[in-house]
Structure formats: structure tokens, C-alpha cells
Scaffold this motif. Structure first.
Motif, PDB file in Angstrom:
ATOM      1  N   ILE A   1     -40.122  61.638   2.283  1.00 10.54           N
ATOM      2  CA  ILE A   1     -40.825  60.917   3.170  1.00 10.54           C
ATOM      3  C   ILE A   1     -41.411  61.610   4.216  1.00 10.54           C
ATOM      4  N   ASP A   2     -42.412  61.040   4.914  1.00  5.62           N
ATOM      5  CA  ASP A   2     -43.109  61.560   6.252  1.00  5.62           C
ATOM      6  C   ASP A   2     -42.305  60.911   7.369  1.00  5.62           C
TER       7      ASP A   2
ATOM      8  N   ASN B   1     -43.844  58.365   8.903  1.00  6.93           N
ATOM      9  CA  ASN B   1     -43.732  56.948   8.679  1.00  6.93           C
ATOM     10  C   ASN B   1     -42.801  56.162   7.702  1.00  6.93           C
ATOM     11  N   SER B   2     -41.992  57.055   7.154  1.00  5.93           N
ATOM     12  CA  SER B   2     -41.168  56.861   5.975  1.00  5.93           C
ATOM     13  C   SER B   2     -41.752  56.361   4.869  1.00  5.93           C
ATOM     14  N   GLN B   3     -43.193  56.970   4.742  1.00 10.60           N
ATOM     15  CA  GLN B   3     -43.953  56.751   3.280  1.00 10.60           C
ATOM     16  C   GLN B   3     -43.622  57.874   2.435  1.00 10.60           C
ATOM     17  N   GLN B   4     -43.674  57.863   1.240  1.00  8.11           N
ATOM     18  CA  GLN B   4     -43.503  58.779   0.375  1.00  8.11           C
ATOM     19  C   GLN B   4     -44.685  59.656   0.179  1.00  8.11           C
TER      20      GLN B   4
ATOM     21  N   TYR C   1     -33.505  59.738   0.871  1.00  7.75           N
ATOM     22  CA  TYR C   1     -35.100  59.816   1.289  1.00  7.75           C
ATOM     23  C   TYR C   1     -35.151  60.812   2.415  1.00  7.75           C
TER      24      TYR C   1
ATOM     25  N   ARG D   1     -36.585  63.250   4.960  1.00  4.47           N
ATOM     26  CA  ARG D   1     -37.725  63.110   5.824  1.00  4.47           C
ATOM     27  C   ARG D   1     -38.219  64.647   6.141  1.00  4.47           C
TER      28      ARG D   1
END
Length: 300
Positions: free
Chosen positions: A129-130, A132-135, A218, A220
Motif C-alpha cells: 500500500i502507498d 494513502n493506504s491504497q494498493q 498490508y 506500506r
């Protein structure tokens, strides 16, 4: 004053070394404290942070007695901070937790029985994840990181696996604490690239790494995790390829240096095999990295 509440006989200790983790630590703490398995202690060692990490941790420690927060008077260094949380742990089983990661709510529930029954490192699967917690795309996403079988075989499999495919990450699995001895932990204090991989390779002499495919960590990482952030502004430009090659060559140089460190921890037969395979390994890693970097750039 540090929060020194100690739980009696928790099943697992979680150690969170942190330095200036205020940006993401709330999300990490919420994820751990929301686990379906609740019989744990969480030891946070704040490595003399200069941001709001201390205030956030003390806020959470007041609300949840499973948290034991320790603020270091001065920065110990990352390796020593990893060791500190382990030394403070009182349970038979242990897990390191990064202050910017997120876990499936049943992460511990699923992994702990595997570690207990198999006396192994139990690890799930990764989703990257980045900020912004987006995959985001990463070659380690949903890759099975399993290193089992006879000692020499599992160590060789780990050695041959390209680091870019996620093999450092089982360091965040669940361990039987008795295997984390002082001489193994000393590896984390070495001045060497890829200490997490060298650490796991040494542990594979004693125990397996088993994969559980049902749960995810997840992980980061920064958007420029391949040091290619500047390249992403040149999509379609001839400037991309030289920079990718340069990044890959840097990775290969690190891999070459790491091979030498691996051989120092290997038997004579393992060392001979690794030396003979070194050219193949470096070529494999180079083309693997080029392919992955190109895929990332072209999909931005």
C-alpha cells in the motif's frame, strides 16, 4: 514516566520499534488492537522521536492496558530498537510490527496456531500500500513466501529468491521466541545491506518459514520505493531506460555484496554451490528487476 503495566502470561508479545511514526501509527495501532485474537501484549519502543509519536502512544496506552510504552532517552539505532522490544517481551511467541503497516483483523488468530504447531515462523501474504493506504503494484503482492523442507534445501531456496520479490518480509511473521537467540539477533546490528534477509537466512538453519494464504499484511512503502520517482515523470521518454538500468545495477551490486555475507553463514557445500551459482543469480536478478521496473513505470 513510561507506561510499565505488564500483562500476566500473554500468549504472544508484539514488539513495535518506532521512530517518528506519527503519520501512520494510529492506523497501525488500531489494526493491532482490533485483532480477533486478544491475548497479547504490545510493547512500543519509541526511539527518541521528535514528532507526535510520544503523545499518540501515551494516548493509546491509557486506553488499552495491553500496551506498554517505553520512550528511549536517545536514539538506539534501528537494530538495537528491534532487539529492545524482543528483550522486553514476556510471552513464548513473538511478532515484530512496523508502525506504518496494517494487518487483517485475524492475522494473529490464523498465524499463531501454525507457529505453535510447527515451531516455525508463520507468515501470511502481502499487499503493498502507498501513503494513502491504497494498493499499489508490487511483485511481492500475494506471493507465497514459504521456505520449508530439509535445512539445506530451504536455505538455498531463500538464497536464490530475488530480494525484490518480497523475501525480507517474513521478518514480520510470528516466531517461537526461544529461537531468537542473542547470536542471531546480533546480525541486526551489522553494518550491511539487507540485514533482514541475512537474519532470516540464519534462522532458516533452525526453523522453517511457513506461509498462510488466508491473511494479509498490508505493507506500506513510499511511492518511490524503487528510487524511480523521478523517472515516472518521463513516461515515454528515452530518459527512462538509463535510469532503470542504473537502479538495477545498484541493486545487483548490493546483491553481490550480500552473497558474500550469506556464504559467511553457510556450510562448505552451500558456499560452493552459491559461488558457482553467483553469475546466474546476478543475471536473473538484473532481468527480473528491469522487467518489474518497466512494468511499474508503464502502468503509472
Amino acid at each position: 514516566m513510561n507506561n510499565q503495566v505488564i500483562r500476566e502470561n500473554p500468549k504472544i508479545s508484539i514488539g513495535m520499534p518506532v521512530y517518528n511514526g506519527a503519520k501512520y501509527i494510529r492506523e497501525a495501532l488500531d489494526s493491532l488492537l482490533g485483532q480477533t485474537f486478544t491475548d497479547f501484549e504490545l510493547i512500543i519502543s519509541d526511539n527518541a522521536s521528535t514528532d507526535d509519536t510520544e503523545a499518540i502512544c501515551r494516548e493509546y496506552a491509557v486506553k488499552d492496558q495491553r500496551i506498554r510504552y517505553v520512550r528511549q532517552a536517545q536514539n538506539l539505532g534501528a537494530g538495537s530498537n528491534f532487539k529492545f522490544v524482543l528483550d522486553e517481551a514476556i510471552a513464548e511467541y513473538f511478532m515484530w510490527a512496523a508502525a506504518d503497516d496494517v494487518w487483517d483483523k485475524n492475522w494473529i488468530e490464523k498465524l499463531l496456531p501454525v507457529s505453535v504447531e510447527g515451531q516455525c515462523i508463520a507468515f501470511g501474504m502481502l499487499i503493498t500500500i502507498d501513503e494513502n493506504s491504497q494498493q499499489i503494484q508490487h511483485p511481492a503482492n500475494k506471493r507465497q513466501l514459504s521456505f520449508t523442507g530439509q535445512k539445506m534445501f530451504r536455505r538455498m531456496k531463500y538464497f536464490l529468491e530475488p530480494s525484490i520479490l518480497g523475501k525480507p518480509n517474513p521478518i514480520y511473521g510470528i516466531y517461537p521466541k526461544k529461537y531468537l537467540t542473542t547470536n542471531i539477533l546480533d546480525i541486526l546490528a551489522w553494518d550491511q545491506y539487507g540485514l533482514d534477509m541475512l537474519f532470516l537466512y540464519r534462522l532458516l538453519a533452525d526453523i522453517e518459514i511457513r506461509n498462510v494464504s488466508e491473511v494479509f499484511l498490508y505493507k506500506r512503502i513510499d511511492s518511490n520505493f524503487f528510487n524511480l520517482k523521478e523517472n515516472l515523470n518521463f513516461k515515454g521518454s528515452r530518459k527512462i531506460m538509463p535510469k532503470i538500468i542504473k537502479s538495477c545495477l545498484r541493486l545487483i551490486y548490493r546483491r553481490f555484496c550480500q552473497i558474500f555475507q550469506f556464504t559467511k553463514m553457510s556450510s562448505i557445500p552451500e558456499t560452493i554451490i552459491y559461488i558457482l551459482l553467483t553469475p546466474f543469480i546476478l543475471i536473473q536478478d538484473f532481468f527480473c528487476a528491469v522487467a518489474i521496473y518497466l512494468k511499474i513505470v508503464l502502468h503509472r
